[in-house]
Design a protein around this motif. Structure first.
Motif, PDB file in Angstrom:
ATOM      1  N   ALA A 139       0.856  -1.210  -0.073  1.00  0.00           N
ATOM      2  CA  ALA A 139      -0.007  -0.054   0.103  1.00  0.00           C
ATOM      3  C   ALA A 139       0.803   1.229   0.143  1.00  0.00           C
ATOM      4  CB  ALA A 139      -0.860   0.181   1.163  1.00  0.00           C
ATOM      5  N   GLY A 140       0.340   2.251  -0.857  1.00  0.00           N
ATOM      6  CA  GLY A 140       1.133   3.415  -0.737  1.00  0.00           C
ATOM      7  C   GLY A 140       0.641   4.557   0.196  1.00  0.00           C
ATOM      8  N   ALA A 141       1.268   5.843   0.362  1.00  0.00           N
ATOM      9  CA  ALA A 141       0.798   6.642   1.310  1.00  0.00           C
ATOM     10  C   ALA A 141      -0.317   7.016   1.121  1.00  0.00           C
ATOM     11  CB  ALA A 141       1.837   7.874   1.210  1.00  0.00           C
ATOM     12  N   GLY A 142      -1.040   7.192   2.289  1.00  0.00           N
ATOM     13  CA  GLY A 142      -2.398   7.619   2.458  1.00  0.00           C
ATOM     14  C   GLY A 142      -3.711   6.746   2.046  1.00  0.00           C
ATOM     15  N   VAL A 143      -3.272   5.434   2.038  1.00  0.00           N
ATOM     16  CA  VAL A 143      -4.499   4.407   1.832  1.00  0.00           C
ATOM     17  C   VAL A 143      -4.765   4.016   2.916  1.00  0.00           C
ATOM     18  CG1 VAL A 143      -4.402   1.974   0.778  1.00  0.00           C
ATOM     19  CG2 VAL A 143      -3.105   3.527  -0.186  1.00  0.00           C
ATOM     20  N   ALA A 144      -6.202   3.949   3.138  1.00  0.00           N
ATOM     21  CA  ALA A 144      -6.860   3.568   4.204  1.00  0.00           C
ATOM     22  C   ALA A 144      -6.859   2.023   4.424  1.00  0.00           C
ATOM     23  CB  ALA A 144      -8.455   4.252   4.300  1.00  0.00           C
ATOM     24  N   GLU A 145      -7.070   1.601   5.779  1.00  0.00           N
ATOM     25  CA  GLU A 145      -7.226   0.182   5.958  1.00  0.00           C
ATOM     26  C   GLU A 145      -8.533  -0.410   5.393  1.00  0.00           C
ATOM     27  OE1 GLU A 145      -7.771  -0.712  10.015  1.00  0.00           O
ATOM     28  OE2 GLU A 145      -5.615   0.312  10.699  1.00  0.00           O
ATOM     29  N   ASP A 146      -9.561   0.454   5.051  1.00  0.00           N
ATOM     30  CA  ASP A 146     -10.598  -0.231   4.123  1.00  0.00           C
ATOM     31  C   ASP A 146     -10.493  -0.625   3.007  1.00  0.00           C
ATOM     32  OD1 ASP A 146     -10.877   2.357   4.076  1.00  0.00           O
ATOM     33  OD2 ASP A 146     -13.064   2.363   3.666  1.00  0.00           O
ATOM     34  N   ASP A 147      -9.597   0.381   2.254  1.00  0.00           N
ATOM     35  CA  ASP A 147      -9.011   0.195   0.920  1.00  0.00           C
ATOM     36  C   ASP A 147      -8.159  -0.921   0.960  1.00  0.00           C
ATOM     37  OD1 ASP A 147      -9.927   2.683   0.146  1.00  0.00           O
ATOM     38  OD2 ASP A 147      -8.268   3.885   0.586  1.00  0.00           O
ATOM     39  N   VAL A 148      -7.411  -1.269   1.842  1.00  0.00           N
ATOM     40  CA  VAL A 148      -6.676  -2.659   1.961  1.00  0.00           C
ATOM     41  C   VAL A 148      -7.310  -3.652   2.144  1.00  0.00           C
ATOM     42  CG1 VAL A 148      -4.568  -3.829   2.984  1.00  0.00           C
ATOM     43  CG2 VAL A 148      -4.224  -1.143   2.780  1.00  0.00           C
ATOM     44  N   ALA A 149      -8.381  -3.686   2.805  1.00  0.00           N
ATOM     45  CA  ALA A 149      -9.467  -4.849   3.090  1.00  0.00           C
ATOM     46  C   ALA A 149     -10.059  -4.945   1.708  1.00  0.00           C
ATOM     47  CB  ALA A 149     -10.243  -4.342   4.305  1.00  0.00           C
ATOM     48  N   CYS A 150     -10.545  -3.906   1.036  1.00  0.00           N
ATOM     49  CA  CYS A 150     -11.111  -4.232  -0.122  1.00  0.00           C
ATOM     50  C   CYS A 150     -10.144  -4.848  -1.084  1.00  0.00           C
ATOM     51  CB  CYS A 150     -11.516  -2.865  -0.826  1.00  0.00           C
ATOM     52  SG  CYS A 150     -12.292  -3.043  -2.386  1.00  0.00           S
ATOM     53  N   VAL A 151      -9.013  -4.650  -1.288  1.00  0.00           N
ATOM     54  CA  VAL A 151      -8.096  -5.203  -2.299  1.00  0.00           C
ATOM     55  C   VAL A 151      -7.839  -6.360  -1.978  1.00  0.00           C
ATOM     56  CG1 VAL A 151      -5.835  -5.002  -3.160  1.00  0.00           C
ATOM     57  CG2 VAL A 151      -7.327  -2.893  -3.150  1.00  0.00           C
ATOM     58  N   ARG A 152      -7.756  -6.829  -0.656  1.00  0.00           N
ATOM     59  CA  ARG A 152      -7.100  -8.091  -0.119  1.00  0.00           C
ATOM     60  C   ARG A 152      -8.478  -9.143  -0.556  1.00  0.00           C
ATOM     61  NH1 ARG A 152      -3.441  -9.989   3.944  1.00  0.00           N
ATOM     62  NH2 ARG A 152      -3.975 -12.188   4.100  1.00  0.00           N
ATOM     63  N   ARG A 153      -9.526  -8.489  -0.096  1.00  0.00           N
ATOM     64  CA  ARG A 153     -11.046  -9.463  -0.729  1.00  0.00           C
ATOM     65  C   ARG A 153     -10.993  -9.711  -1.990  1.00  0.00           C
ATOM     66  NH1 ARG A 153     -16.091  -7.461   1.507  1.00  0.00           N
ATOM     67  NH2 ARG A 153     -16.646  -9.681   1.034  1.00  0.00           N
ATOM     68  N   MET A 154     -10.624  -8.603  -2.992  1.00  0.00           N
ATOM     69  CA  MET A 154     -10.497  -8.698  -4.423  1.00  0.00           C
ATOM     70  C   MET A 154      -9.601  -9.917  -4.713  1.00  0.00           C
ATOM     71  SD  MET A 154     -10.517  -4.953  -5.645  1.00  0.00           S
ATOM     72  CE  MET A 154     -10.379  -5.291  -7.404  1.00  0.00           C
ATOM     73  N   PHE A 155      -8.341 -10.047  -4.411  1.00  0.00           N
ATOM     74  CA  PHE A 155      -7.619 -10.784  -4.693  1.00  0.00           C
ATOM     75  C   PHE A 155      -7.586 -12.268  -4.176  1.00  0.00           C
ATOM     76  CE2 PHE A 155      -5.794  -6.973  -6.270  1.00  0.00           C
ATOM     77  CZ  PHE A 155      -5.153  -7.195  -7.712  1.00  0.00           C
ATOM     78  N   GLU A 156      -8.401 -12.299  -2.976  1.00  0.00           N
ATOM     79  CA  GLU A 156      -8.570 -13.326  -2.325  1.00  0.00           C
ATOM     80  C   GLU A 156      -9.588 -14.390  -3.160  1.00  0.00           C
ATOM     81  OE1 GLU A 156      -9.664 -12.514   1.769  1.00  0.00           O
ATOM     82  OE2 GLU A 156      -7.703 -12.814   2.493  1.00  0.00           O
ATOM     83  N   SER A 157     -10.298 -13.547  -4.046  1.00  0.00           N
ATOM     84  CA  SER A 157     -11.261 -14.376  -4.904  1.00  0.00           C
ATOM     85  C   SER A 157     -10.784 -14.990  -6.037  1.00  0.00           C
ATOM     86  CB  SER A 157     -12.323 -13.307  -5.374  1.00  0.00           C
ATOM     87  OG  SER A 157     -11.576 -12.809  -6.544  1.00  0.00           O
ATOM     88  N   ILE A 158      -9.280 -14.931  -6.081  1.00  0.00           N
ATOM     89  CA  ILE A 158      -8.628 -15.768  -7.085  1.00  0.00           C
ATOM     90  C   ILE A 158      -7.236 -16.632  -6.310  1.00  0.00           C
ATOM     91  CG2 ILE A 158      -9.207 -14.295  -9.098  1.00  0.00           C
ATOM     92  CD1 ILE A 158      -6.516 -12.678  -8.877  1.00  0.00           C
ATOM     93  N   GLY A 159      -7.189 -16.493  -5.190  1.00  0.00           N
ATOM     94  CA  GLY A 159      -6.119 -17.110  -4.418  1.00  0.00           C
ATOM     95  C   GLY A 159      -5.668 -16.628  -3.206  1.00  0.00           C
TER      96      GLY A 159
END
Length: 272
Positions: A139-159
């Motif tokens: 994650a880059g600067a200024g990225v919120a925890e809910d942003d990281v959680a969103c992306v994590r869930r996106m990629f957990e759909s493929i592994g």
């Protein structure tokens, strides 16, 4: 992984294999509806394929898709990234940009966006296409925890997903990014060995591929060190230790370490 649906609209700038893997994964996991997804691509046949197979919105209008979305997945070829950012950079303001582009640092993307964008860099690998991928996330600067959680869930759909510092992305590229090619080579070689000893090619390849799959699953599901699992297969004076001796003489362990190192260093060179 939570099975609660994502509410954000997601645009894919570039509709290639990795974008399709994510689209398929998000829909199969019921994290998104088709009307939450929009893909752009310069190849009309590619857009038609995505529309027909997944029922999502498609088109070539990168800027329009960016303004429509809340999450923008950058999935273009590395050599076209700068020109694409010139086109959509201003529209990325206050949006979450997710890069799947190998060798593209967060700083490069931020510079193309005028610095007002929340950016997460990811490194997924080829088995994402069959939802057995491995994705590293930085994650880059200024990225919120809910942003990281969103992306994590996106990629957990493929592994599976692992967080890393961005400075380690080249090491990730050398290991899990390039690693599938090393494993394909190993499967091919194991199959060749089976053919040499009289098995049909079809049977030998099935035996080799399923053996690799099963061994990998044991590492992941038991949590035991690979060396401990290896020892469990290795009887005193038995067949396995005879084979392991040959692998050690052939330098397999050092060759794989060197392969990861060489690919990581090449990734560093390409990112400069």
């Amino acid at each position: 992984m939570s099975n609660q649906a994502l509410t954000r609209k997601i645009a894919f700038i570039g509709g290639g294999q990795m974008a399709e893997a994510l689209i398929g994964g998000l829909l199969a996991a019921q994290l998104c509806r088709p009307d939450q997804l929009w893909a752009t691509d310069p190849v009309p046949a590619r857009l038609e394929h995505l529309k027909q197979r997944y029922g999502i919105q498609v088109g070539g209008q990168n800027r329009e898709a960016t303004l429509w979305a809340e999450v923008v997945v950058l999935a273009v070829k590395p050599q076209t990234l700068d020109s694409v950012l010139k086109e959509i950079g201003p529209g990325l303001k206050d949006r979450l940009a997710v890069s799947v582009i190998a060798g593209a640092p967060i700083a490069r993307i931020a510079a193309g966006c005028g610095g007002a964008t929340r950016i997460i860099r990811t490194m997924p690998n080829q088995p994402s296409a069959v939802r057995e991928g491995m994705t590293a996330v930085a994650a880059g600067a200024g990225v919120a925890e809910d942003d990281v959680a969103c992306v994590r869930r996106m990629f957990e759909s493929i592994g599976k997903v692992v967080p890393v510092e961005e400075r380690l992305m080249d090491a990730v590229t050398g290991l899990s990014g390039s690693g599938p090619a090393y494993v394909f080579l190993a499967i091919e070689a194991l199959s060749d060995g089976g053919v040499k000893m009289g098995l049909s090619r079809e049977t030998a390849t099935l035996l080799a591929a399923q053996t690799v799959l099963g061994a990998a699953r044991m590492v992941l599901e038991t949590g035991q060190h690979p060396a401990r699992l290896k020892d469990q297969v290795t009887s005193p004076g038995g067949t396995t230790i005879a084979g392991l001796h040959q692998l050690e003489q052939g330098g397999l362990r050092a060759a794989l370490i060197n392969a990861v190192e060489a690919a990581a260093k090449r990734s560093q060179e390409l990112g400069r």
